[in-house]
Write an enzyme that holds these catalytic residues in place. Structure first.
Site, short mmCIF file in Angstrom:
data_model
loop_
_atom_site.label_atom_id
_atom_site.label_comp_id
_atom_site.label_asym_id
_atom_site.label_seq_id
_atom_site.Cartn_x
_atom_site.Cartn_y
_atom_site.Cartn_z
N HIS A 1 -22.62 -7.16 30.96
CA HIS A 1 -21.87 -7.25 29.70
C HIS A 1 -22.50 -8.22 28.70
CE1 HIS A 1 -18.10 -5.26 31.08
NE2 HIS A 1 -18.48 -5.70 32.26
N CYS B 1 -21.44 -1.32 31.53
CA CYS B 1 -20.60 -1.32 32.72
C CYS B 1 -19.82 0.00 32.84
CB CYS B 1 -19.69 -2.55 32.69
SG CYS B 1 -19.13 -3.01 34.32
N GLU C 1 -22.11 -8.34 25.70
CA GLU C 1 -21.15 -8.65 24.62
C GLU C 1 -20.34 -9.91 24.90
OE1 GLU C 1 -20.99 -6.22 26.71
OE2 GLU C 1 -18.94 -5.96 27.48
N1 GLN Z 1 -15.35 -0.99 37.90
C1 GLN Z 1 -15.18 -0.48 36.57
C2 GLN Z 1 -15.22 1.04 36.54
O1 GLN Z 1 -15.38 1.67 37.52
C3 GLN Z 1 -16.23 -1.03 35.61
C4 GLN Z 1 -16.03 -2.50 35.41
C5 GLN Z 1 -16.39 -2.99 34.05
O2 GLN Z 1 -16.59 -2.22 33.10
N2 GLN Z 1 -16.44 -4.29 33.93
O3 GLN Z 1 -15.10 1.61 35.48
#
Ligand code: GLN
Length: 210
Positions: free
Chosen positions: A179, A84, A181
């Site tokens: 994710h 992410c 994890e």
């Molecule tokens: N929107 C977040 C960002 O721009 C990422 C979201 C996340 O890691 N769950 O870093």
């Protein structure tokens, strides 16, 4: 050593869901260090960049003097897995970053931040991931990014039903929009640890040969 059952890996612990990654990697038999300083980075054979907020991870990595060491480590082939916000940090190009936002880079992709808009901020779905086989991966997306463009040498590992790419691999770099994890399906972490073990083995052989 090749096949070392306990690879030493780091989780970048500046911001984000560090604890979940530590738990995932530990349960797969890795020795896990929290990494906040260049000296801590030097001791690990692989690095996870967690989910969280990429603009904050960017700022803190600069404040902690970690930006260039991580860039250099990526360039020299350190296996790195970004989830992410971590995927955003690995992208060579991002869209919809905040003003001045930078990444470590290394993955020849363009990643769009917060790509799903406010109505579907967070969702879950099952993804076919051919490289992992059956069953599909149950994927949790939280204000997730999307891989908009994939450069040469970057392998898409998973797509949504509409074909948009949400997991990629290139050399020793792995990135997922979602994710693993938090779900308990640790096959992506396993893929990362395979790369760590393979490189640690080669590295050891190089050192012994040299
Ligand atoms: N929107 C977040 C960002 O721009 C990422 C979201 C996340 O890691 N769950 O870093």
């Amino acid at each position: 050593m090749a096949g070392d059952p306990r690879p030493r890996v780091g989780v970048l612990a500046l911001q984000g869901d560090v604890r979940e990654h530590v738990r995932a990697l530990t349960s797969l038999g890795a020795d896990v260090d929290l990494v906040r300083r260049p000296a801590e980075l030097e001791r690990v054979d692989g690095l996870v960049i967690p989910g969280g907020e990429s603009s904050v991870i960017d700022k803190l990595s600069r404040a902690f003097g970690m930006k260039h060491p991580i860039r250099d480590a990526i360039r020299s082939g350190l296996p790195v897995y970004g989830t992410c916000a971590g995927l955003i940090m690995l992208a060579d190009r991002i869209t919809d970053g905040i003003a001045g936002q930078e990444t470590f880079g290394g993955l020849d992709v363009t990643v769009k931040r917060n790509a799903f808009g406010s109505q579907v901020d967070s969702f879950e779905t099952d993804l076919e991931v051919p490289v992992l086989g059956e069953p599909p991966v149950h994927a949790v997306f939280i204000r997730a990014p999307l891989v908009e463009e994939v450069g040469q040498g970057v392998e898409p590992l998973a797509r949504l039903d509409d074909d948009r790419v949400v997991a990629v691999r290139s050399g020793n770099l792995l990135g997922t929009s979602f994710h693993p994890e938090v779900t308990g399906d640790l096959r992506f972490h396993g893929l990362f640890l395979d790369a760590v073990r393979a490189r640690a083995g080669r590295h050891g052989a190089d050192v012994r040969a040299g």
